[in-house]
Motif scaffolding. Structure first.
Motif, PDB file in Angstrom:
ATOM      1  N   PHE B 293      33.837  39.186  32.568  1.00  0.00           N
ATOM      2  CA  PHE B 293      33.418  38.457  33.844  1.00  0.00           C
ATOM      3  C   PHE B 293      33.244  39.315  35.009  1.00  0.00           C
ATOM      4  N   VAL B 294      34.211  40.058  35.023  1.00  0.00           N
ATOM      5  CA  VAL B 294      34.246  40.975  36.306  1.00  0.00           C
ATOM      6  C   VAL B 294      33.054  41.991  36.290  1.00  0.00           C
ATOM      7  N   GLU B 295      32.617  42.585  35.140  1.00  0.00           N
ATOM      8  CA  GLU B 295      31.479  43.346  34.831  1.00  0.00           C
ATOM      9  C   GLU B 295      30.172  42.656  34.921  1.00  0.00           C
ATOM     10  N   LEU B 296      30.169  41.449  34.336  1.00  0.00           N
ATOM     11  CA  LEU B 296      29.029  40.679  34.361  1.00  0.00           C
ATOM     12  C   LEU B 296      28.453  39.919  35.882  1.00  0.00           C
ATOM     13  N   THR B 297      29.474  40.079  36.966  1.00  0.00           N
ATOM     14  CA  THR B 297      29.300  39.496  38.177  1.00  0.00           C
ATOM     15  C   THR B 297      29.517  40.604  39.141  1.00  0.00           C
ATOM     16  N   ASP B 298      29.728  41.652  38.879  1.00  0.00           N
ATOM     17  CA  ASP B 298      30.151  42.623  40.050  1.00  0.00           C
ATOM     18  C   ASP B 298      28.908  43.298  40.517  1.00  0.00           C
ATOM     19  N   PHE B 299      28.668  43.340  41.739  1.00  0.00           N
ATOM     20  CA  PHE B 299      27.546  44.314  42.383  1.00  0.00           C
ATOM     21  C   PHE B 299      27.852  45.162  43.388  1.00  0.00           C
ATOM     22  N   HIS B 300      29.226  45.340  43.535  1.00  0.00           N
ATOM     23  CA  HIS B 300      29.781  46.012  44.849  1.00  0.00           C
ATOM     24  C   HIS B 300      29.717  47.602  44.260  1.00  0.00           C
ATOM     25  N   SER B 301      30.360  47.943  43.034  1.00  0.00           N
ATOM     26  CA  SER B 301      30.563  49.304  42.608  1.00  0.00           C
ATOM     27  C   SER B 301      29.503  49.744  41.881  1.00  0.00           C
TER      28      SER B 301
END
Lengths: 301, 301
Positions: B293-301
């Protein structure tokens, strides 16, 4: 870096539960161009009729959008009339007059042919192919389509898909194009048709991005009032491509941030009739709502 | 910290486009309890009939779920028969036999009355009120409901809403309860009825959280196969409450992470018939998909 869009420049007549508007500026290229113009120089290729008012063209030039690629032909401008339901996610096309669009053969001005960021709006795949044949050094080509072309021009559309990087499509179109109900399966099948990346637009539910190496999901910005959804998808694509052209960052993170910028632009579009909000808001407003997206989705801090 | 759930323990007979199952373990309390049991000790209050097999009870005790609050009454167990459409988001109730549930008066064992984390599953609001009256030191009470109670027991439901912290509801129920089509307006109206927080379940589109100080949106985990959506909402609530009971962190970030854990649990639930996946997966699987889920939604890194 500039962005080139080929698509419709149109009159839209719109009825929603909240009001109606007659012959306002519409069309995929118009929404895309205004959406992208927050971030990058934009060039439009399209066709209008003798009835198209100078005021609408001025809206573009005020945003420094290059309209030399808009041809004026004898006859009337493409006109779409649509009616939205109480459930604003549903709409009917009440009238559709192709007019000058029927015989349109997109010809790119010489200086447009070096465009690197290109969006092929939702027009006949034959026209999309003609545009691709005139381009010399594209870095990123994205394209939209619709159920009509998937059904009636499937072979030509498949040729387009082999030559583009990004397909921007809504979920029902993705299902129709792939033959799969499940959206993950649908996207995987479409990736095999050529595009490196699929952006599935899901209206008030946001956007899903699929590529071989990544799946990204962003919700839509929750709005208290969705006034007129027309142009949300095209202005999303405009914000996405415009931001990419500005940043030049095609890393996974860069692509994801461009998707969120596209979602920000679309969220403004639907807040008023036609292109009104897109001509009201500033880049500061956009940056502020981008920050709103960060706050909306963050669960780490 | 332990979690108390009051709800149905049932037989479900389910038909989906992918297969069917007869009289398998179902009910809101069952799905909630198994979902919460990854994170915290769970106690169930519910009623079963003479026909309810020991095997199903063993499923609970194997997960260290306290079933002393499950009463066995004369008669048959509550039985629901449902059929899902090709579009797996749609389902019809084919049969509904309340059986022993009809006369159910929830009585909490003495040692249950100090429960701090409580979930009132989708049962008659009159029963939900009876449970509330037996509790002494709740820290967080969440509740679910459905269209039937919103229509037929509106007054009692409103009394419940005044006494809980979190309402877990789907989008059509939120519209029905509030009278607003727009989900943001609907949530704002429901917040005025009492709850401090609304969790709007949107199936494959994820979850929206509304409180006075925050709006949070998380997509659902994109799955290639949704086998059986039954129990997704209740196991979501279980994961959410279970994680909160484990972490004790009711900060904004803590609540959001609990929502994502709930979404992780729900994403496993729908991957097989009934509770099967919930009894297969481990906490390691859950932590891994949380990272997904972290990877699915992350757009900061």
């Amino acid at each position: 870096m500039s962005v080139l869009v080929v698509g419709t420049v149109a009159f839209d007549s719109i009825e929603t539960p909240f009001g109606s508007a007659e012959r306002i500026l519409g069309g995929s290229a118009s929404y895309f161009a205004l959406g992208a113009s927050f971030f990058a120089a934009v060039r439009i290729v399209g066709v209008i009729g003798e009835d198209f008012p100078q005021d609408y063209l001025d809206l573009f030039t005020q945003r420094k959008i290059d309209i030399d690629g808009i041809e004026r032909e004898k006859g009337d401008t493409f006109h779409w009339r649509g009616r939205y339901h109480e459930d604003i996610n549903l709409r009917d096309t009440v009238e559709l007059h192709l007019n000058v669009l029927a015989g349109f053969e997109p010809k790119l001005p010489e200086r447009y042919r070096d465009a690197e960021y290109v969006f092929l709006g939702n027009i006949d795949p034959v026209m999309q192919l003609e545009v691709l044949n005139q381009l010399r050094r594209m870095k990123l080509v994205a394209c939209d389509t619709m159920d009509h072309w998937i059904r009636e021009s499937n072979e030509e559309l498949k040729k387009v898909l082999k030559r583009i990087e990004v397909l921007v499509i809504n979920d029902s179109e993705a299902r129709l194009l792939s033959g799969y109900d499940n959206i993950v399966k649908a996207a995987r099948a479409i990736l095999k048709m050529g595009p490196k990346m699929i952006l599935v637009k899901r209206g008030e539910y946001g956007v899903l991005q699929f590529s071989d190496s990544s799946v990204f999901a962003t919700p839509a910005y929750p709005l208290e009032q969705v006034f007129d959804p027309t142009g949300a998808g095209d202005s999303f694509a405009g914000g996405f491509m415009g931001h990419l052209a500005r940043s030049g960052d095609q890393s996974q993170g860069g692509l994801r941030r461009a998707i969120v910028y596209g979602s920000v632009v679309a969220s403004f579009t639907v807040e008023d009739f036609g292109v009104k909000r897109l001509t009201d808001v500033s880049l500061t407003d956009i940056e502020k709502r981008y920050q709103g997206f960060v706050e909306l989705t963050d669960f780490h801090s």
